[in-house]
Scaffold this motif. Structure first.
Motif, PDB file in Angstrom:
ATOM      1  N   ALA A 298       2.985  -5.895 -66.122  1.00 56.45           N
ATOM      2  CA  ALA A 298       3.800  -6.798 -66.727  1.00 56.45           C
ATOM      3  C   ALA A 298       5.140  -5.989 -66.778  1.00 56.45           C
ATOM      4  O   ALA A 298       6.144  -6.863 -66.508  1.00 56.45           O
ATOM      5  CB  ALA A 298       3.655  -6.865 -68.424  1.00 56.45           C
TER       6      ALA A 298
ATOM      7  N   LEU B 216      10.775  -6.128 -73.763  1.00 54.03           N
ATOM      8  CA  LEU B 216       9.787  -5.902 -73.210  1.00 54.03           C
ATOM      9  C   LEU B 216       9.523  -4.207 -73.146  1.00 54.03           C
ATOM     10  O   LEU B 216       8.304  -3.855 -73.266  1.00 54.03           O
ATOM     11  CB  LEU B 216       9.536  -6.413 -71.715  1.00 54.03           C
ATOM     12  CG  LEU B 216       8.236  -6.067 -70.840  1.00 54.03           C
ATOM     13  CD1 LEU B 216       7.117  -6.605 -71.437  1.00 54.03           C
ATOM     14  CD2 LEU B 216       8.563  -6.139 -69.418  1.00 54.03           C
TER      15      LEU B 216
ATOM     16  N   ALA C 108       6.159 -13.984 -65.746  1.00 53.68           N
ATOM     17  CA  ALA C 108       5.278 -14.624 -66.614  1.00 53.68           C
ATOM     18  C   ALA C 108       3.945 -14.822 -65.740  1.00 53.68           C
ATOM     19  O   ALA C 108       2.607 -14.572 -66.340  1.00 53.68           O
ATOM     20  CB  ALA C 108       5.552 -15.846 -66.963  1.00 53.68           C
TER      21      ALA C 108
ATOM     22  N   ALA D 135       2.171 -11.127 -65.320  1.00 56.90           N
ATOM     23  CA  ALA D 135       1.395 -10.910 -66.700  1.00 56.90           C
ATOM     24  C   ALA D 135       0.209 -11.742 -67.099  1.00 56.90           C
ATOM     25  O   ALA D 135      -0.840 -11.261 -67.555  1.00 56.90           O
ATOM     26  CB  ALA D 135       2.291 -11.377 -67.885  1.00 56.90           C
ATOM     27  N   LEU D 136       0.138 -13.104 -66.645  1.00 58.44           N
ATOM     28  CA  LEU D 136      -1.071 -13.982 -66.718  1.00 58.44           C
ATOM     29  C   LEU D 136      -2.137 -13.497 -66.000  1.00 58.44           C
ATOM     30  O   LEU D 136      -3.243 -13.565 -66.320  1.00 58.44           O
ATOM     31  CB  LEU D 136      -0.844 -15.421 -66.463  1.00 58.44           C
ATOM     32  CG  LEU D 136       0.081 -16.051 -67.703  1.00 58.44           C
ATOM     33  CD1 LEU D 136       0.645 -17.450 -67.188  1.00 58.44           C
ATOM     34  CD2 LEU D 136      -0.567 -16.177 -68.948  1.00 58.44           C
TER      35      LEU D 136
ATOM     36  N   PRO E 115      -0.441  -8.244 -72.740  1.00 54.01           N
ATOM     37  CA  PRO E 115       1.027  -7.582 -73.535  1.00 54.01           C
ATOM     38  C   PRO E 115       0.750  -8.127 -75.087  1.00 54.01           C
ATOM     39  O   PRO E 115      -0.003  -9.044 -75.415  1.00 54.01           O
ATOM     40  CB  PRO E 115       1.996  -8.620 -72.852  1.00 54.01           C
ATOM     41  CG  PRO E 115       1.352  -8.948 -71.521  1.00 54.01           C
ATOM     42  CD  PRO E 115      -0.168  -9.125 -71.714  1.00 54.01           C
TER      43      PRO E 115
ATOM     44  N   PRO F 106       2.963  -8.980 -78.882  1.00 55.25           N
ATOM     45  CA  PRO F 106       3.755 -10.023 -79.232  1.00 55.25           C
ATOM     46  C   PRO F 106       5.344  -9.849 -78.648  1.00 55.25           C
ATOM     47  O   PRO F 106       5.916 -10.686 -78.003  1.00 55.25           O
ATOM     48  CB  PRO F 106       3.505 -10.240 -80.755  1.00 55.25           C
ATOM     49  CG  PRO F 106       2.286  -9.597 -81.198  1.00 55.25           C
ATOM     50  CD  PRO F 106       2.197  -8.558 -80.129  1.00 55.25           C
TER      51      PRO F 106
ATOM     52  N   GLU G  50       6.492  -7.769 -76.281  1.00 57.36           N
ATOM     53  CA  GLU G  50       6.231  -7.736 -74.692  1.00 57.36           C
ATOM     54  C   GLU G  50       6.121  -9.281 -74.313  1.00 57.36           C
ATOM     55  O   GLU G  50       6.993  -9.782 -73.142  1.00 57.36           O
ATOM     56  CB  GLU G  50       5.136  -6.927 -74.317  1.00 57.36           C
ATOM     57  CG  GLU G  50       5.005  -5.490 -74.444  1.00 57.36           C
ATOM     58  CD  GLU G  50       3.749  -4.620 -74.417  1.00 57.36           C
ATOM     59  OE1 GLU G  50       4.006  -3.446 -73.584  1.00 57.36           O
ATOM     60  OE2 GLU G  50       2.762  -5.163 -74.654  1.00 57.36           O
ATOM     61  N   TRP G  51       5.676 -10.326 -75.029  1.00 57.50           N
ATOM     62  CA  TRP G  51       5.434 -11.389 -74.439  1.00 57.50           C
ATOM     63  C   TRP G  51       6.653 -12.161 -74.698  1.00 57.50           C
ATOM     64  O   TRP G  51       7.134 -12.916 -73.837  1.00 57.50           O
ATOM     65  CB  TRP G  51       4.465 -12.207 -75.178  1.00 57.50           C
ATOM     66  CG  TRP G  51       2.954 -12.349 -74.650  1.00 57.50           C
ATOM     67  CD1 TRP G  51       1.922 -11.782 -75.201  1.00 57.50           C
ATOM     68  CD2 TRP G  51       2.624 -12.455 -73.459  1.00 57.50           C
ATOM     69  NE1 TRP G  51       0.880 -11.928 -74.371  1.00 57.50           N
ATOM     70  CE2 TRP G  51       1.326 -12.442 -73.214  1.00 57.50           C
ATOM     71  CE3 TRP G  51       3.237 -13.223 -72.180  1.00 57.50           C
ATOM     72  CZ2 TRP G  51       0.581 -12.666 -71.902  1.00 57.50           C
ATOM     73  CZ3 TRP G  51       2.649 -13.758 -71.169  1.00 57.50           C
ATOM     74  CH2 TRP G  51       1.162 -13.365 -70.781  1.00 57.50           C
ATOM     75  N   SER G  52       7.371 -11.733 -75.882  1.00 53.58           N
ATOM     76  CA  SER G  52       8.710 -12.300 -76.109  1.00 53.58           C
ATOM     77  C   SER G  52       9.743 -11.815 -74.912  1.00 53.58           C
ATOM     78  O   SER G  52      10.599 -12.620 -74.576  1.00 53.58           O
ATOM     79  CB  SER G  52       9.234 -11.897 -77.562  1.00 53.58           C
ATOM     80  OG  SER G  52       8.218 -12.376 -78.582  1.00 53.58           O
TER      81      SER G  52
ATOM     82  N   ILE H 144       8.811 -11.119 -71.917  1.00 56.31           N
ATOM     83  CA  ILE H 144       8.672 -11.824 -70.562  1.00 56.31           C
ATOM     84  C   ILE H 144       9.090 -13.248 -70.430  1.00 56.31           C
ATOM     85  O   ILE H 144       9.869 -13.853 -69.698  1.00 56.31           O
ATOM     86  CB  ILE H 144       7.143 -12.058 -70.492  1.00 56.31           C
ATOM     87  CG1 ILE H 144       6.570 -10.468 -70.238  1.00 56.31           C
ATOM     88  CG2 ILE H 144       6.792 -12.685 -69.289  1.00 56.31           C
ATOM     89  CD1 ILE H 144       5.134 -10.209 -70.173  1.00 56.31           C
ATOM     90  N   ILE H 145       9.094 -14.111 -71.785  1.00 52.73           N
ATOM     91  CA  ILE H 145       9.574 -15.282 -71.697  1.00 52.73           C
ATOM     92  C   ILE H 145      10.976 -15.578 -71.852  1.00 52.73           C
ATOM     93  O   ILE H 145      11.676 -16.190 -71.304  1.00 52.73           O
ATOM     94  CB  ILE H 145       9.047 -16.123 -73.136  1.00 52.73           C
ATOM     95  CG1 ILE H 145       7.611 -16.165 -73.313  1.00 52.73           C
ATOM     96  CG2 ILE H 145       9.721 -17.148 -73.376  1.00 52.73           C
ATOM     97  CD1 ILE H 145       6.709 -16.738 -74.398  1.00 52.73           C
TER      98      ILE H 145
END
Length: 306
Positions: A111, A155, A270, A273-274, A284, A286, A288-290, A292-293
């Protein structure tokens, strides 16, 4: 004496021809997204085995260099000066960039590689165009860069708090590799480097120089690694990032321009990471996802006008 810089084809061509060029550039850039995502994830998987970052680099250029070598003389970009050839060979997706990225992946997860190796690429490319060529960034580009930086902080913060110096080292290595690659992206368009010329210029010199250095001087775990792992890394790294991505990257940079090409890395954080979830079991959190987005949104804004 031949000029070092060749003329860049104008965007003002016939409608059908210009449309075909843009479509080719977009298709090439999308294909690069998938190869880059696999590059981040499968390289991370490789460096967590007995293989070192230097082993994977050697496998990459052993295969890609062997494929390009028979065509090197015919494809060599003779319209470039020696200095320009050296700059492109060093700053392209060659041994320097590969080692920095693989070393970064030994310290940080996929990620982080997706965001900092790919997400920072449009920023460095835009900065290079501003500082060296005097281009003036638009307000939307400045806003997008601010969003990208904010997403990178979102991240990176959890990893730096829990992983400490290791994650920070990985981030620095990713950023160095991205800064180097931005020079290549600008050079492809400025010097009208064709995909065949890029293959010869990137793979052959890097293979001839790096492979002896690796064999005689650099640490290796290839003898202890599982043969199936070695074979997979050789085939994927050599044919994917080492061969196909070089062709597609050159096509995208030539037909779309440096900043849009770099900006297509918007999808890589994204998608990497997926892909890392089933392949590496790296999930990841929460924040870290924020991040990435947020980075993905900023990168999309950076190329929105194009």
């Amino acid at each position: 004496m031949r000029s070092e810089a060749t003329s860049v084809p104008s965007d003002r061509k016939g409608g059908q021809e210009a449309g075909q060029n843009v479509l080719l550039g977009v298709a090439s850039a999308i294909a690069v997204i998938f190869i880059w995502s696999g590059f981040i994830v499968f390289s991370r998987a490789g460096v967590t085995t007995e293989l070192t970052a230097f082993d994977i680099t050697a496998l990459r250029f052993g295969v890609a260099g062997l494929l390009a070598l028979p065509f090197a003389y015919a494809w060599w970009p003779r319209h470039l000066s020696i200095k320009a050839q050296a700059a492109m060979a060093i700053c392209g997706p060659g041994a320097v960039y590969s080692v920095l990225t693989y070393l970064g992946l030994t310290e940080a997860s996929a990620a982080y590689g997706g965001v900092f190796a790919n997400g920072s690429l449009p920023i460095f490319t835009l900065l290079l165009l501003v500082v060296v060529f005097g281009e003036r960034p638009r307000r939307l580009q400045i806003l997008a860069i601010g969003i990208i930086v904010a997403g990178g902080l979102l991240l990176g913060l959890p990893g730096m708090m829990s992983g400490g110096a290791h994650v920070m080292t990985g981030i620095v290595l990713f950023l160095l590799g991205s800064a180097i690659l931005s020079v290549y992206i600008v050079g492809v368009r400025r010097w009208a480097l064709t995909p065949r010329q890029a293959l010869a210029l990137i793979n052959v010199p890097n293979a001839l120089i790096f492979l002896p250095l690796w064999y005689f001087f650099l640490p290796s775990g290839i003898a202890e690694a599982d043969p199936s792992t070695v074979l997979f890394q050789a085939v994927f790294q050599g044919l994917g990032p080492g061969f196909l991505a070089v062709i597609l990257f050159a096509l995208a940079a030539f037909h779309l321009g440096p900043t849009p090409t770099a900006g297509f890395s918007a999808a890589v954080p994204a998608t990497a990471a997926l892909l890392a979830v089933p392949v590496l079991s790296e999930i990841p959190g929460p924040m870290e996802w924020s991040g990435i987005i947020t980075v993905t949104v900023g990168l999309a804004l950076l190329v929105a006008r194009r």
